[in-house]
Design a protein around this motif. Sequence first.
Motif, PDB file in Angstrom:
ATOM      1  N   CYS A  69       0.763  -1.252  -0.325  1.00  0.00           N
ATOM      2  CA  CYS A  69      -0.168  -0.300  -0.143  1.00  0.00           C
ATOM      3  C   CYS A  69       0.707   1.270  -0.720  1.00  0.00           C
ATOM      4  O   CYS A  69       0.646   2.082  -1.405  1.00  0.00           O
ATOM      5  CB  CYS A  69      -0.664   0.366   1.233  1.00  0.00           C
ATOM      6  SG  CYS A  69      -2.387  -1.567   1.231  1.00  0.00           S
ATOM      7  N   LEU A  70       2.188   1.389   0.885  1.00  0.00           N
ATOM      8  CA  LEU A  70       2.482   2.960   0.583  1.00  0.00           C
ATOM      9  C   LEU A  70       4.181   2.124   1.414  1.00  0.00           C
ATOM     10  O   LEU A  70       4.057   0.897   2.114  1.00  0.00           O
ATOM     11  CB  LEU A  70       2.193   3.624   2.131  1.00  0.00           C
ATOM     12  CG  LEU A  70       0.587   4.349   2.380  1.00  0.00           C
ATOM     13  CD1 LEU A  70       0.747   5.246   2.705  1.00  0.00           C
ATOM     14  CD2 LEU A  70       1.060   5.335   1.044  1.00  0.00           C
ATOM     15  N   PRO A  71       5.160   2.586   1.137  1.00  0.00           N
ATOM     16  CA  PRO A  71       6.936   2.151   1.061  1.00  0.00           C
ATOM     17  C   PRO A  71       6.825   3.193   2.493  1.00  0.00           C
ATOM     18  O   PRO A  71       6.192   4.340   2.565  1.00  0.00           O
ATOM     19  CB  PRO A  71       7.101   3.095   0.110  1.00  0.00           C
ATOM     20  CG  PRO A  71       6.680   3.945  -0.120  1.00  0.00           C
ATOM     21  CD  PRO A  71       5.227   3.897  -0.280  1.00  0.00           C
ATOM     22  N   SER A  72       8.015   3.071   3.135  1.00  0.00           N
ATOM     23  CA  SER A  72       9.142   3.292   4.940  1.00  0.00           C
ATOM     24  C   SER A  72       8.961   4.601   3.784  1.00  0.00           C
ATOM     25  O   SER A  72       9.719   5.297   3.208  1.00  0.00           O
ATOM     26  CB  SER A  72       9.297   2.662   4.887  1.00  0.00           C
ATOM     27  OG  SER A  72       9.942   3.362   5.961  1.00  0.00           O
ATOM     28  N   GLN A  73       8.138   6.157   4.878  1.00  0.00           N
ATOM     29  CA  GLN A  73       8.687   7.017   4.100  1.00  0.00           C
ATOM     30  C   GLN A  73       8.102   7.740   5.462  1.00  0.00           C
ATOM     31  O   GLN A  73       7.834   8.134   6.256  1.00  0.00           O
ATOM     32  CB  GLN A  73       7.938   8.027   3.177  1.00  0.00           C
ATOM     33  CG  GLN A  73       6.149   7.456   3.015  1.00  0.00           C
ATOM     34  CD  GLN A  73       5.681   7.745   2.288  1.00  0.00           C
ATOM     35  OE1 GLN A  73       5.778   9.057   1.707  1.00  0.00           O
ATOM     36  NE2 GLN A  73       5.061   6.807   1.901  1.00  0.00           N
ATOM     37  N   VAL A  74       8.757   9.562   5.607  1.00  0.00           N
ATOM     38  CA  VAL A  74       8.357  11.025   6.270  1.00  0.00           C
ATOM     39  C   VAL A  74       7.556  11.046   5.297  1.00  0.00           C
ATOM     40  O   VAL A  74       8.087  11.864   4.278  1.00  0.00           O
ATOM     41  CB  VAL A  74       9.734  11.041   6.565  1.00  0.00           C
ATOM     42  CG1 VAL A  74       9.119  12.911   7.850  1.00  0.00           C
ATOM     43  CG2 VAL A  74      10.672  10.580   7.285  1.00  0.00           C
TER      44      VAL A  74
END
Length: 267
Positions: A69-74
């Motif tokens: 769903c989402l990559p690791s990120q800030v």
Amino acid sequence: MPRMLDVSDDVRAEIGDEEADRLLAGESAPGSYDCTSCRTPGDCEQERTSTVLFIGDETAVLAFAHAGCLPSQVVKVTEEQLQGAVRSISADQARSASAPAPAVPEKAAPEQAVLGVTSGLILIAGELHPALVVEPTAPIARPGTTGAGDDFLPLLIEQGFMPVTELASAPAVLHGWSVLLAMGQLHAVLQPGTNGGRPVAWWQAHQPLQVTEGWRTAANKHQQVLMFAAPVGSIGRQPREDLLRDALDKAAANGQLVAAALPLAGT
């Protein structure tokens, strides 16, 4: 069993090596969680999981999402947005899920103009695509100018959006831009940061925008959202998706529509 967590370099830089290592060792991460994007359960001991760090002015909240769903990120948000999100999280989700509630739409030009955003499913070449239709409430002037003209579409074309004359095929992907879907709701459209920096909000919702289950399912299927933009007065607030499509077709035929496919945030 090693936890299948992904902690990106950006997240590690913000939380520090010690906390990142504790997460990866399973000391400070929940086994199960509610995905901050699709809102369905996940288990970081059984499936690849991304750490997503929402950072406010004074507070940071770590959330978890399916890697698909989402990559690791800030994701940077205002403190008000972050605190609003924290208040809305139930006690059993407080450690495992968080999402910002962006408050003020970013204005593309004159102070009186804000961006209206409508979500809907658009049929293109026999397939339903999740779409966002953006129309300002007033003409958008180029920053630094005082004329009465409307530069909304030219400004977007300069950013990589393409003119659309008919909705016969899906527009090309515009890399660097993305759509932030968190806690199953639409929060923002992100654009590239300056000098290759972190993405920044081009548009943020007053309150998280509710989308239908079908829209969310289509977004997760395609891993992208089609964004259409038109000048003020071209589309209007259409109550049904068939009327929205008719308005898009008319705007395209009149040369008043640009579009791009935007990946889900960070992808």
